[in-house]
Design a protein around this motif. Structure first.
Motif, mmCIF file in Angstrom:
data_model
loop_
_atom_site.group_PDB
_atom_site.id
_atom_site.type_symbol
_atom_site.label_atom_id
_atom_site.label_comp_id
_atom_site.label_asym_id
_atom_site.label_seq_id
_atom_site.Cartn_x
_atom_site.Cartn_y
_atom_site.Cartn_z
ATOM 1 N N ASN A 102 -21.738 15.304 1.514
ATOM 2 C CA ASN A 102 -22.085 15.128 2.928
ATOM 3 C C ASN A 102 -20.850 14.965 3.819
ATOM 4 N N ALA A 103 -19.673 15.263 3.274
ATOM 5 C CA ALA A 103 -18.441 15.149 4.052
ATOM 6 C C ALA A 103 -17.352 15.947 3.346
ATOM 7 N N THR A 104 -16.176 16.027 3.975
ATOM 8 C CA THR A 104 -15.041 16.714 3.364
ATOM 9 C C THR A 104 -13.801 15.835 3.454
ATOM 10 N N PHE A 105 -12.945 15.950 2.450
ATOM 11 C CA PHE A 105 -11.698 15.194 2.398
ATOM 12 C C PHE A 105 -10.626 15.940 3.180
ATOM 13 N N ARG A 106 -9.840 15.214 3.998
ATOM 14 C CA ARG A 106 -8.859 15.859 4.870
ATOM 15 C C ARG A 106 -7.408 15.600 4.463
ATOM 16 N N GLY A 107 -7.164 15.283 3.196
ATOM 17 C CA GLY A 107 -5.823 15.344 2.660
ATOM 18 C C GLY A 107 -4.971 14.098 2.717
ATOM 19 N N VAL A 108 -5.462 13.012 3.297
ATOM 20 C CA VAL A 108 -4.662 11.790 3.386
ATOM 21 C C VAL A 108 -5.331 10.701 2.557
ATOM 22 N N LEU A 109 -4.594 10.177 1.587
ATOM 23 C CA LEU A 109 -5.132 9.173 0.668
ATOM 24 C C LEU A 109 -4.205 7.961 0.666
ATOM 25 N N GLN A 110 -4.778 6.780 0.755
ATOM 26 C CA GLN A 110 -3.999 5.547 0.676
ATOM 27 C C GLN A 110 -4.540 4.686 -0.454
ATOM 28 N N ALA A 111 -3.636 4.135 -1.252
ATOM 29 C CA ALA A 111 -4.023 3.223 -2.320
ATOM 30 C C ALA A 111 -3.539 1.833 -1.966
ATOM 31 N N GLY A 112 -4.455 0.867 -1.984
ATOM 32 C CA GLY A 112 -4.069 -0.512 -1.754
ATOM 33 C C GLY A 112 -3.229 -1.026 -2.906
ATOM 34 N N GLU A 113 -2.494 -2.109 -2.680
ATOM 35 C CA GLU A 113 -1.579 -2.623 -3.699
ATOM 36 C C GLU A 113 -2.295 -2.928 -5.011
ATOM 37 N N ALA A 126 0.833 -1.202 0.000
ATOM 38 C CA ALA A 126 0.000 0.000 0.000
ATOM 39 C C ALA A 126 0.868 1.252 0.000
ATOM 40 N N VAL A 127 0.344 2.311 -0.619
ATOM 41 C CA VAL A 127 1.040 3.601 -0.671
ATOM 42 C C VAL A 127 0.091 4.686 -0.195
ATOM 43 N N ALA A 128 0.558 5.490 0.756
ATOM 44 C CA ALA A 128 -0.233 6.624 1.237
ATOM 45 C C ALA A 128 0.400 7.910 0.737
ATOM 46 N N VAL A 129 -0.432 8.867 0.330
ATOM 47 C CA VAL A 129 0.035 10.168 -0.133
ATOM 48 C C VAL A 129 -0.576 11.225 0.778
ATOM 49 N N LEU A 130 0.279 12.083 1.347
ATOM 50 C CA LEU A 130 -0.243 13.153 2.189
ATOM 51 C C LEU A 130 0.629 14.386 2.072
ATOM 52 N N PRO A 131 0.042 15.575 2.235
ATOM 53 C CA PRO A 131 0.785 16.823 2.087
ATOM 54 C C PRO A 131 1.508 17.197 3.376
ATOM 55 N N ALA A 132 2.637 17.893 3.241
ATOM 56 C CA ALA A 132 3.425 18.299 4.412
ATOM 57 C C ALA A 132 2.789 19.461 5.159
ATOM 58 N N ASP A 133 1.730 20.074 4.595
ATOM 59 C CA ASP A 133 1.061 21.176 5.292
ATOM 60 C C ASP A 133 -0.091 20.684 6.169
ATOM 61 N N LEU A 134 -0.087 19.392 6.489
ATOM 62 C CA LEU A 134 -1.165 18.789 7.268
ATOM 63 C C LEU A 134 -0.851 18.835 8.762
ATOM 64 N N VAL A 135 -1.808 19.289 9.549
ATOM 65 C CA VAL A 135 -1.713 19.249 11.013
ATOM 66 C C VAL A 135 -2.803 18.299 11.490
ATOM 67 N N ALA A 136 -2.410 17.146 11.990
ATOM 68 C CA ALA A 136 -3.392 16.108 12.315
ATOM 69 C C ALA A 136 -2.990 15.354 13.566
ATOM 70 N N HIS A 137 -3.985 14.777 14.238
ATOM 71 C CA HIS A 137 -3.707 13.861 15.333
ATOM 72 C C HIS A 137 -3.035 12.607 14.770
ATOM 73 N N THR A 138 -2.114 12.064 15.518
ATOM 74 C CA THR A 138 -1.490 10.805 15.116
ATOM 75 C C THR A 138 -2.543 9.709 14.989
ATOM 76 N N GLU A 139 -3.530 9.750 15.850
ATOM 77 C CA GLU A 139 -4.598 8.755 15.807
ATOM 78 C C GLU A 139 -5.390 8.856 14.512
ATOM 79 N N ALA A 140 -5.525 10.072 13.969
ATOM 80 C CA ALA A 140 -6.215 10.243 12.689
ATOM 81 C C ALA A 140 -5.411 9.597 11.561
ATOM 82 N N LEU A 141 -4.103 9.798 11.553
ATOM 83 C CA LEU A 141 -3.259 9.152 10.539
ATOM 84 C C LEU A 141 -3.315 7.635 10.685
ATOM 85 N N ALA A 142 -3.407 7.168 11.931
ATOM 86 C CA ALA A 142 -3.431 5.732 12.186
ATOM 87 C C ALA A 142 -4.681 5.073 11.625
#
Length: 472
Positions: free
Chosen positions: A138-149, A74-90
């Motif tokens: 009905n929601a908003t995207f928060r900048g972290v995307l992961q693509a499965g293999e 899997a590959v995750a793509v995220l921007p360096a301007d993100l301020v997030a809880h570690t639990e959110a990334l998890a």
């Protein structure tokens, strides 16, 4: 060229986009980029590749495509301007499925750094950018995307197509900060199933200036991440009985279970053992035996909920555990049927027991075959099918549901109707409660008649819904 920072790991690789100035904003003793790197060091990632040479949106997208094509897992793509809880990334990076997923918030207030999305059935079905619109978001995207293999090829293709369109100016005034947003749009429009990982009360915000970065970091301290992790270990969309009569107290057993080093599979085994004891007591046939059997069945179901809660809390999911949990549910239920029939003096009780068992097998078959068909269809669409919609269409318009689906969507908007809808399908919690109550207060015949009556209505409801969704 990206810098590679290899880390001890399990599966996921991370592409960290530091191609815009915001990643260099200060945070503590370092920058936002440093802060993210420190967070990722605590999570199960194999490798972090920092893209720092900004050459514009098209160059960033081609750089992502190049990395993805040479990566496994899997590959995750995220921007360096993100301020997030570690639990959110998890929520993405620690999820053992390593599937394609996007971090979303059910706060639907869209903004330039919070593009709108539409979520249905736990999946992102429409995604937006400054160019792509999302009707009925009905929601908003928060900048972290992961693509499965399995979806890496599609992600690379989408990135290259978007790069070409951006270079030609055909996507309007899109900017490099929208790289991840555009990738999500492309995956969704290519027919890839994207799991919606909701952050709940956690925070994940992209920032553009120092004041915004400081405010976002301060907001993180307002949330107790440990409490959120415990809260999210309890299924938010569970059945009525499980939500109000079981999970209200089993949640307090999660931490003691962790301290005792109980695994989810161990709890599943204990649950199965209690169900066997319930069946043994039911076979006694006396009022006292039926009452005690009902109590044991309730406790068995409570532990059945606890094993899932424990798996979500520890993120200890596994294919074996999922299979064992599903098989255990079937085994426990059918063992109880046998116990109830064995303890009854009614000469026709075995016919009712077999009929109830057959009905449940048919109902499980309806669900299993439909889920398999959906999975196969998604796999074929993602692997060989062409994108279902053009990336140049400004609006992602889905055909409005009709008939049964329209009624089901209308019911979702009303709280009472939503719970009634959940109960109609007679999920396992309601079945266990139905068995326990009817056995304790009446007898096995009443139990099987209740299962056949309610189960028959549930089967027709399920069948109608599956047919309507398939036709759609």
């Amino acid at each position: 060229m990206p810098d590679s920072l290899t880390r001890e790991s399990t599966a996921t690789s991370v592409v960290l986009l530091a191609t815009t100035p915001a990643g260099r904003l200060l945070s503590g003793d370092g920058t936002l980029l440093d802060r993210l790197n420190d967070q990722l060091a605590t999570l199960p990632v194999r490798e972090v590749q920092v893209m720092s040479a900004g050459g514009g949106l098209a160059a960033d997208l081609r750089g992502i495509a190049k990395i993805v094509r040479t990566t496994t897992g899997a590959v995750a793509v995220l921007p360096a301007d993100l301020v997030a809880h570690t639990e959110a990334l998890a929520l993405l990076l620690e999820h053992p499925a390593r599937c394609t997923a996007a971090l979303i918030s059910h706060d639907a207030t869209a903004a330039p750094m919070r593009p709108p999305v539409r979520v249905e059935g736990g999946k992102v079905v429409a995604a937006g950018s400054s160019f792509h619109l999302v009707p009925e978001s009905n929601a908003t995207f928060r900048g972290v995307l992961q693509a499965g293999e399995a979806d890496l090829g599609t992600l690379a293709d989408v990135a290259e197509e978007l790069a070409e369109l951006a270079e030609e100016g055909r996507l309007g005034p899109v900017t490099p900060v929208e790289a991840v947003d555009l990738l999500l749009v492309g995956l969704v429009r290519s027919g890839v199933g994207v799991r919606a990982a909701a952050i709940g009360s956690l925070h994940a915000d992209r920032v553009t200036g120092q004041n915004a970065a400081d405010a976002a970091v301060r907001r993180l301290a307002e949330v107790d991440e440990a409490k959120v992790r415990l809260d999210t270990s309890v299924k938010a969309d569970d059945g009525f009985f499980a939500t109000f009569f079981v999970s209200t107290w089993t949640r307090h057993l999660i931490k003691p279970a962790v301290r005792l080093k109980l695994t989810p599979n161990t709890v599943t085994g204990i649950s199965a053992g209690l169900a066997v004891l319930a069946a043994v007591w039911f076979s006694g046939g006396t009022r006292g035996a039926l009452v005690l059997g009902a109590a044991l069945l309730y406790l068995s179901f409570a532990l059945d909920c606890l094993d899932g809660q424990l798996a979500r809390y520890t993120r200890g999911f596994s294919p074996l555990g999922a299979w064992a949990d599903g098989m255990s549910d079937r085994f426990k239920e059918y063992a109880v049927y046998v116990g109830l029939a064995a303890g009854s003096a009614d000469p026709g009780i075995w016919y009712l027991a077999v009929a109830a068992m057959v009905l449940q097998v048919v109902r499980h078959g309806i669900d299993a075959t439909y889920a398999g068909a959906v999975e196969d269809g998604a796999r074929v669409g993602a692997s060989w099918g062409r994108p279902t919609r053009s990336l140049l269409e400004t609006q992602d318009v889905r055909r409005a549901p009709g008939g049964v689906l329209k009624l089901a969507h209308r019911l979702e908007r009303d709280t009472i109707a939503r719970w009634l809808k959940k109960m109609i399908v007679l999920p396992i919690g309601e079945r266990m409660a139905l068995i326990a109550v009817t056995a304790a207060f009446w007898n096995a015949r009443v139990t099987f008649l209740a299962l056949l009556s309610w189960g028959g209505v549930a089967a027709l409801y399920q069948l109608a819904g599956r047919i309507a969704r398939s036709a759609r």
